[in-house]
Design an enzyme around this catalytic site. Structure first.
Site, PDB file in Angstrom:
ATOM      1  N   HIS A 173      -0.380  13.912  -2.704  1.00  0.00           N
ATOM      2  CA  HIS A 173       0.638  14.323  -0.929  1.00  0.00           C
ATOM      3  C   HIS A 173       1.258  14.975  -1.725  1.00  0.00           C
ATOM      4  O   HIS A 173       1.665  16.690  -0.610  1.00  0.00           O
ATOM      5  CB  HIS A 173       1.121  13.436   0.017  1.00  0.00           C
ATOM      6  CG  HIS A 173      -0.008  12.451   0.324  1.00  0.00           C
ATOM      7  ND1 HIS A 173      -0.016  12.693   1.677  1.00  0.00           N
ATOM      8  CD2 HIS A 173      -0.771  11.300  -0.008  1.00  0.00           C
ATOM      9  CE1 HIS A 173      -1.143  12.186   2.472  1.00  0.00           C
ATOM     10  NE2 HIS A 173      -1.800  11.125   1.672  1.00  0.00           N
ATOM     11  N   ASP A 183       7.037  21.852  -2.114  1.00  0.00           N
ATOM     12  CA  ASP A 183       6.218  20.794  -0.840  1.00  0.00           C
ATOM     13  C   ASP A 183       5.069  21.187  -1.025  1.00  0.00           C
ATOM     14  O   ASP A 183       4.564  21.790  -1.212  1.00  0.00           O
ATOM     15  CB  ASP A 183       7.061  21.216   0.273  1.00  0.00           C
ATOM     16  CG  ASP A 183       7.249  20.137   0.984  1.00  0.00           C
ATOM     17  OD1 ASP A 183       7.079  18.842   0.596  1.00  0.00           O
ATOM     18  OD2 ASP A 183       8.001  19.590   1.515  1.00  0.00           O
TER      19      ASP A 183
HETATM   20  P1  ADP Z   1       7.571  14.184   3.770  1.00  0.00           P
HETATM   21  O1  ADP Z   1       5.839  13.933   4.062  1.00  0.00           O
HETATM   22  O2  ADP Z   1       8.155  14.935   2.330  1.00  0.00           O
HETATM   23  O3  ADP Z   1       8.927  13.710   4.750  1.00  0.00           O
HETATM   24  P2  ADP Z   1       7.007  16.610   5.832  1.00  0.00           P
HETATM   25  O4  ADP Z   1       6.761  17.405   6.299  1.00  0.00           O
HETATM   26  O5  ADP Z   1       5.177  16.855   5.047  1.00  0.00           O
HETATM   27  O6  ADP Z   1       7.616  16.196   4.904  1.00  0.00           O
HETATM   28  O7  ADP Z   1       6.142  14.801   6.651  1.00  0.00           O
HETATM   29  C1  ADP Z   1       7.235  14.362   7.584  1.00  0.00           C
HETATM   30  C2  ADP Z   1       6.731  13.699   8.914  1.00  0.00           C
HETATM   31  O8  ADP Z   1       7.735  13.057   8.938  1.00  0.00           O
HETATM   32  C3  ADP Z   1       6.559  15.203   9.510  1.00  0.00           C
HETATM   33  O9  ADP Z   1       5.525  13.892  10.632  1.00  0.00           O
HETATM   34  C4  ADP Z   1       7.592  15.162  10.368  1.00  0.00           C
HETATM   35  O10 ADP Z   1       7.835  14.727  11.835  1.00  0.00           O
HETATM   36  C5  ADP Z   1       8.477  12.916  10.678  1.00  0.00           C
HETATM   37  N1  ADP Z   1       9.738  13.523  10.189  1.00  0.00           N
HETATM   38  C6  ADP Z   1      10.725  13.996   9.173  1.00  0.00           C
HETATM   39  N2  ADP Z   1      11.694  14.311   9.359  1.00  0.00           N
HETATM   40  C7  ADP Z   1      11.721  13.586  10.594  1.00  0.00           C
HETATM   41  C8  ADP Z   1      13.049  13.206  11.359  1.00  0.00           C
HETATM   42  N3  ADP Z   1      14.371  13.586  10.961  1.00  0.00           N
HETATM   43  N4  ADP Z   1      12.723  12.262  12.360  1.00  0.00           N
HETATM   44  C9  ADP Z   1      11.619  12.268  12.414  1.00  0.00           C
HETATM   45  N5  ADP Z   1      10.567  12.714  12.108  1.00  0.00           N
HETATM   46  C10 ADP Z   1      10.685  12.757  11.254  1.00  0.00           C
HETATM   47  C1  G6P Z   2       6.806  11.843   1.327  1.00  0.00           C
HETATM   48  C2  G6P Z   2       5.627  11.310  -0.065  1.00  0.00           C
HETATM   49  C3  G6P Z   2       5.496  10.038   1.203  1.00  0.00           C
HETATM   50  C4  G6P Z   2       6.185   8.800   1.453  1.00  0.00           C
HETATM   51  C5  G6P Z   2       6.689   9.419   1.906  1.00  0.00           C
HETATM   52  C6  G6P Z   2       7.808   9.112   3.057  1.00  0.00           C
HETATM   53  O1  G6P Z   2       5.513  12.314   2.044  1.00  0.00           O
HETATM   54  O2  G6P Z   2       4.526  12.114   0.408  1.00  0.00           O
HETATM   55  O3  G6P Z   2       4.060   8.756  -0.351  1.00  0.00           O
HETATM   56  O4  G6P Z   2       5.095   7.562   1.619  1.00  0.00           O
HETATM   57  O5  G6P Z   2       7.201  10.844   1.712  1.00  0.00           O
HETATM   58  O6  G6P Z   2       8.707   7.841   1.652  1.00  0.00           O
HETATM   59  P1  G6P Z   2       9.164   6.887   1.599  1.00  0.00           P
HETATM   60  O7  G6P Z   2       9.798   6.428  -0.152  1.00  0.00           O
HETATM   61  O8  G6P Z   2       9.908   6.239   3.086  1.00  0.00           O
HETATM   62  O9  G6P Z   2       8.006   6.049   2.013  1.00  0.00           O
END
Ligand code: ADP
Ligand code: G6P
Length: 466
Positions: free
Chosen positions: A156, A364
């Site tokens: 991812h 990212d």
């Molecule tokens: P990552 O996988 O690194 O967290 P992404 O943007 O690909 O970043 O995915 C994050 C997911 O989690 C999205 O669906 C987003 O809406 C949700 N998310 C991220 N930050 C928050 C937050 N502060 N509160 C609720 N949902 C969140």
């Molecule tokens: C990114 C990573 C995921 C992970 C997520 C949240 O999306 O690619 O593998 O699950 O961040 O992080 P956490 O450490 O809370 O699982």
């Protein structure tokens, strides 16, 4: 039909306290529609010694099997090696990387233990799909336990260049381990290319036409499978949530000001320090936006036992406080920083309300927030996405305002441009972004990977020696 077995560190059980994160969101949407077995960490630590049997729960068409980690496993495998070493490595941020041999050993041991627990749950006709940097050794561990089912692996995060990769001792072993899978999927063609170049250099794999690799008499397919959201479902949720009490309260509190919105996990890769500096630069250089804008940054605390994450939290609270103290007025607070997760409905409603979606990770894999922001907009009067050019999503969302996330002046210029943008230009840009995501879905993403996996793993003759 073959049963899909998803293996990932984070498992999102619908009734549990689901954590924010792209993996959980993408796989949740996929598994709800596809069904199968989802195996991984429970999110909890065990008090006693490591358990050998998983906890089983069923919801709809999905069986969830999870195991607790011991406190020591959590420290070595999750905090130290996965998030202190591999996460910054994958994002090409070596200055944030820590390494120690004991954590590496702990990481490998957890991959093997999870394989031990998973094997008795498997059927010979299963298709296994392993996810993310926590489980780089899983495919090899399963093969070592005589699992012969097709195995796919999807990363991812981004994948770094071969030079960057070699900054971690024993990275070459991970490349060899990954080559035990039949299909290796990445977010972008660039990530797939970085992996293939490393496999060639480190493991001596031969490159095949079409992006595959050959190692001995095995062919391994390598490809890009950009993660998608369910755009129509998200759009509907945003439209509904825009009318609910929570969004209405936010709207009232803005009193006509333009909302700039950031939604992230509080993570060092998300560019949050630079983002706040960019907003500060906007206010310092374009006084007309004082009192006319509010920047709401929702940054859900994440991985709080990792030092870099605690420091980031302190830094952000400090900078947001400093901006409010020096640039705020008695009747105007420039930044609102929330370090909790917020419900998905509320996020969708806030996104529709926001004039600007500010998404500026240093790097990212994909960034689902960028796609969600596009899906949440009112087509008649859409907001503007300001997006890091180093997010995987920028490859699909080129009609956003693309910025270099480390340059506060560029962020300030982009915010100024977005705040002044005419409605027809906002509509044109939004339409181009929507076109790029509207026909995709999390299910489509999953199906394209699984169907490529079903065609992979064919034995090919060993190339003739000269
Ligand atoms: P990552 O996988 O690194 O967290 P992404 O943007 O690909 O970043 O995915 C994050 C997911 O989690 C999205 O669906 C987003 O809406 C949700 N998310 C991220 N930050 C928050 C937050 N502060 N509160 C609720 N949902 C969140
Ligand atoms: C990114 C990573 C995921 C992970 C997520 C949240 O999306 O690619 O593998 O699950 O961040 O992080 P956490 O450490 O809370 O699982």
């Amino acid at each position: 039909m073959s049963r899909l077995v998803v293996v990932s560190n984070r498992v999102s059980i619908p009734t549990g306290d689901a954590k924010a994160g792209g993996l959980a969101v993408a796989l949740n949407d996929l598994m709800e529609r596809q069904g199968g077995l989802w195996f991984g960490w429970s999110g909890h630590t065990s008090t006693g010694s490591a358990t050998t049997t998983p906890a089983l729960v069923q919801h709809g068409a999905v069986d969830y099997a999870t195991v607790d980690l011991t406190p020591e496993e959590l420290e070595l495998y999750y905090n130290n090696f996965s998030n202190g070493t591999l996460w910054p490595l994958m994002h090409s941020l070596p200055e944030q990387m820590n390494f120690d041999r004991r954590s590496l050993q702990g990481y490998r041991a957890v991959n093997m233990r999870l394989a031990d627990v998973l094997v008795p749950l498997l059927r010979s006709t299963d298709t296994i799909w392993v996810h993310d940097y926590h489980l780089l050794a899983m495919a090899a561990s399963l093969r070592a336990r005589n699992v012969t089912c097709p195995i796919g692996f999807f990363l991812h995060t981004p994948f770094p260049s071969p030079d960057m990769l070699s900054s971690v001792p024993e990275a070459s072993q991970f490349i060899r381990d990954l080559l035990s899978a039949d299909l290796l999927g990445f977010q972008t063609a660039n990530d797939a290319e970085n992996f293939a170049a490393s496999a060639q250099r480190i493991a001596g794999a031969a490159r095949l036409a079409g992006g595959g690799l050959q190692l001995g008499n095995r062919q391994i397919r390598v490809g890009a499978f950009p993660v998608e959201i369910d755009p129509h479902d998200f759009a509907e949720m945003a439209e509904q949530a825009h009318g609910n009490a929570e969004t209405a309260r936010l709207r009232r509190s803005l009193d006509g000001q333009s909302l700039i919105l950031g939604v992230d996990r509080m993570d060092p890769t998300k560019g949050l320090r630079h983002r706040l500096a960019g907003y500060r630069r906007l206010l310092e250089t374009r006084n007309q936006w004082s009192r006319q804008t509010t920047f709401l940054q929702i940054a859900a605390a994440s991985r709080q036992d990792v030092d870099a994450y605690q420091t980031l939290r302190d830094d952000l609270e400090g900078s947001a406080g400093a901006i409010n103290a020096t640039l705020g007025e008695a009747d105007w607070t420039p930044i609102r920083l929330i370090s909790r997760g917020v419900g998905r409905d509320a996020i969708a409603g806030f996104m529709r309300e926001a004039r600007i979606g500010l998404v500026t990770p240093l790097r990212d894999g994909m960034n689902l927030v960028a796609k969600e922001y596009v899906a949440a907009q009112d087509p008649d009067d859409p907001g503007v996405l300001v997006l890091s050019k180093f997010a995987g999503a920028a490859r699909q969302l080129g009609a956003a305002i693309l910025v270099n996330p480390v340059d506060p002046d560029e962020i300030a210029d982009a915010l100024d441009l977005a705040l002044r943008m005419s409605r027809p230009e906002r509509q044109d840009r939004w339409k181009a972004c929507w076109e790029a995501i509207k026909d995709a879905s999390a299910l489509g993403w999953g199906r394209s990977f699984v169907s490529a996996l079903s065609r992979a793993g064919t034995e090919v003759p060993r190339p003739a020696r000269p």
